[in-house]
Design an enzyme around this catalytic site. Structure first.
Site: not given
Length: 763
Positions: A438, A662, A701, A733
């Protein structure tokens, strides 16, 4: 009546530590500069608590990264790859373990219990040569003493340290970490002896793992450890501190039976059942450090209720043995309400940051000693009453909409396999599609533009022009790198939760309410004080603009309801699930507006879903039920051809993999590289996963740039357990904290590795 603080924030009102660390890492300042800033910050923290009247002030709670890494340094448990040859551990070794360096990766990082704070996971094995290699605890105790302040040195307890560790690479996963206890205790004895010699009269061992569901042999380790330490601890007052949840009855029985321990600290905010254990029996002559002031949230304490609790405890433990304390370290709250100049007076009256909580602790202790500050207590009662009756807290329409959700589980009508087929026909992606999570790097210039727009120094037109130009650069870079599904880089956002909270009703925001997440990483959690709704579209403008710049799919980027909840300071006057459902409805409206605007791929990040999992297994099912349901609410109404992504990072996922399935997302991107690819083990063990999945191929990171061969090997390992038609290739990330000089080559290597494997598969 005495008072105690479990720990205090290290951030400082101006984030002094953050900027000192970053300046040091960038080579702009020296180790001496970093140490000077740190010493000044510690001194101000100790003096503030002493000035208020706190009796038991902690030391050795300050850290350059996290307290578990500090314990690793103290024990000399440095993995061989860092090339440490002994002696006192200095910054180069310490930060290499935390962040990696040019040649070797960092150690695994994960969440500290159910908080948004992180710690570096120790890597241990039978061959670790423990040596006393950091004297930080003793040095900081002496530092405080030189200021005329006698503190309680705080150490991560030896058993919790081992239980929070993992077998090192190459060590059999069945290796018993607790078998290392005798070796670890030998170093603890040296540390304790040094503290005694320096004049310490108290010592605090944080043993938070005691609140977990521990097997009998793990509980026995606590008895073994503190029995072995008994002679060394002789002459000291010893406090064992637990927090974050109720302590189970067996664990309570185990630690309250320890003859070498003088005092016990319990979280009586989240651990209300612990009260019954104490009332049912508390060891005679021992101290109780009663954690009645919430160290996890920012609401003003209900002083009258706390007094009633403390008075009941006085009858059990005795007036002279009761100490008023925080429920846990104040590390998890903002620093000082005095720094908040833009919060309105009504909301401000409902709050207490760390500095105010210190005052609350002392006010309660004074009241129990017969020196009650009537004006302070009256103001507190008035503020609580105002909050309860304020019309700005309640929105009946929102409450009705949330209540109407019950009775349906909100699932998309078509199964994920059919949806993926429909999406592939529309998106036409190659096998092993590449994407990022992102965000792209947040440059100095970008931060300046946002800051000036917020301060009204530039016009909206100038702001839109600048952000659009940044998006254009990010899109062009991704097209140049040949990434398949693009992101707009989120240049308009400083923090993803804050960005959405600012556009939702029921949220308030601080100017300086920073909280440390790890190292130099600080976040500014929004405050959810009332019912939540979405007055207008939040991301459609920027997502549409980004999509107009490319023919490739552009992801709409949203933060999911559970993550917004877990990364905010949440109202405590209704169940967290109710608040989460309200946020889910707001995000649902945004998802549907993005789809109408032609955004065909929408990522709804749930980075914090695992983080909020309760610490006790008996409470897992309830939490997972409403949190997973909240995610499904957000996207239940979209078409089959709209691809829903989600993202999770830096937690242990294997124990909730069935709940992740789920969630029914079309694609999940998930941290994998820094945790030695633990995630893949669940698929090796036979868990079937039919949706798209992108286990991260490199750690963002760390400043280290992963070579192509390393990424190639990671993808190859994934293909051994995952079908090629569901595998995505992506970093762990977002790239916000990195520099373009790191991002460009890292993504180049990522795309090169993916293409190489595509070619091999085609043959």
């Amino acid at each position: 009546m005495a008072s105690h603080i479990v720990g205090y924030p290290r951030v400082g009102p101006k984030r002094e530590l953050k900027f000192a660390l970053e300046s040091f890492w960038d080579g702009k300042s020296s180790a001496e500069d970093l140490k000077k800033v740190s010493a000044d910050l510690r001194a101000s923290i100790w003096k503030q608590q002493a000035g208020v009247g706190i009796k038991y002030i902690p030391s050795n709670t300050f850290s350059y990264y996290d307290q578990v890494l500090d314990a690793t340094a103290t024990l000399g448990a440095v993995p061989p790859r860092y090339g440490w040859t002994g002696g006192e551990i200095e910054f180069d070794t310490y930060f290499s373990m935390a962040r990696g360096n040019a040649s070797v990766p960092a150690m695994e990082m994960t969440k500290w219990f159910d908080t948004n704070y992180h710690f570096i996971v120790p890597e241990l094995g039978p061959d670790v040569n423990f040596t006393y290699s950091s004297h930080k605890a003793v040095e900081e105790y002496k530092e405080a003493k030189a200021l005329g302040i006698d503190t309680i040195p705080v150490l991560i307890g030896p058993v919790s340290y081992l239980l929070l560790s993992k077998p090192a690479k190459g060590v059999d996963k069945s290796f018993s970490l607790l078998s290392l206890l005798p070796k670890v205790l030998a170093i603890y004895k040296e540390v304790v002896a040094d503290l005694k010699a320096a004049g310490a009269s108290w010592i605090q061992f944080d043993e938070p793992t005691l609140v977990l569901d521990l097997e009998s042999h793990k509980l026995q380790a606590f008895t073994d450890a503190y029995t072995e330490l008994a002679s060394t601890l002789s002459g000291l007052n010893v406090l064992i501190e637990t927090y974050f949840a109720d302590i189970p009855a067996e664990a309570y029985k185990t630690i309250t039976s320890l003859s070498s321990v003088t005092a016990y600290g319990f979280d009586l905010v989240r651990g209300t059942k612990t009260l019954e254990l104490i009332k049912g029996g508390f060891p005679s002559g021992k101290y109780l450090f009663a954690g009645v002031v919430d160290g996890r949230n920012i609401w003003a304490n209900d002083l009258a209720a706390s007094i009633r609790t403390l008075q009941a405890l006085e009858d059990v433990v005795g007036k002279d043995k009761l100490v008023v304390s925080t429920s846990n370290s104040l590390l998890h709250t903002a620093v000082d309400l005095v720094n908040e100049t833009k919060l309105d007076d009504e909301i401000k009256s409902w709050l207490a940051f760390a500095a105010q909580k210190v005052v609350e602790v002392n006010a309660l202790a004074n009241a129990l000693s017969g020196n009650k500050d009537e004006a302070f207590f009256s103001a507190n009662a008035a503020a609580l009453a105002t909050r309860k009756s304020s019309p700005r807290v309640t929105n009946e329409a929102v409450q009705k909409a949330a209540a109407a959700l019950k009775g349906s589980d909100h699932r998309r009508a078509t199964n994920v396999s059919a949806r993926l087929d429909a999406q592939q026909k529309k998106l036409n992606l190659p096998i092993l599609p590449t994407t990022t999570i992102g965000s792209f790097p947040q440059t100095v210039e970008l931060r300046r533009v946002r800051r000036e727009y917020k301060a009204k120094k530039i016009s909206e037109e100038e702001y839109v022009k600048a952000i659009t130009e940044e998006i254009r650069k990010v899109v062009e870079l991704q097209e140049e790198l040949d990434i398949d599904v693009l992101v707009h880089g989120e240049p308009e956002r400083n923090d993803m939760v804050e960005y959405f909270g600012e556009q939702l009703s029921g949220f308030a925001f601080t100017v300086n309410g920073w909280v440390q997440s790890y190292g130099s990483r600080c976040v500014k959690p929004p405050i959810i004080y009332g019912d939540v709704s979405r007055p207008k579209a939040m991301t459609v403008f920027w997502s549409s603009k980004a999509q107009s710049l490319t023919k490739r799919p552009m992801k709409g980027m949203l933060t999911g309801p559970v993550t917004i909840l877990n990364w905010s300071f949440v109202r405590d006057d209704q169940p967290r699930s109710e608040t989460c459902y309200q946020i889910a409805l707001a995000i649902k409206n945004e998802v549907e507006d993005l789809e109408k605007a032609g955004i065909n791929v929408i990522q709804i990040d749930e980075a914090a879903l695992r983080e909020g999992l309760p610490l006790r297994k008996s409470e897992h099912a309830h939490y997972l039920d409403w949190s997973v349901h909240s995610f499904r609410i957000t996207n239940v109404g979209v078409q089959d051809t709209t691809q829903i992504h989600t993202h999770m990072c830096y937690s242990h996922f294997n124990d909730i993999i069935h709940s992740i399935i789920d969630m029914d997302a079309d694609v999940i991107t998930i941290e994998n590289s820094r945790s030695d690819e633990k995630l893949l083990s669940v698929f090796r063990e036979g868990v079937k996963y039919g949706a798209g999945i992108g286990p991260g191929v490199y750690d963002i990171h760390s400043p280290r740039i992963p070579p192509t061969e390393e990424i190639y090997d990671r993808i190859t390992k994934m293909l051994a357990v995952l079908e090629k038609n569901i595998l995505w290739v992506n970093p762990d990330c977002g790239l916000k904290t990195r520099k373009y000089a790191e991002v460009r080559p890292a993504l180049t290597n990522l795309v090169t590795a993916a293409k190489r494997i595509r070619n091999e598969l085609a043959k």
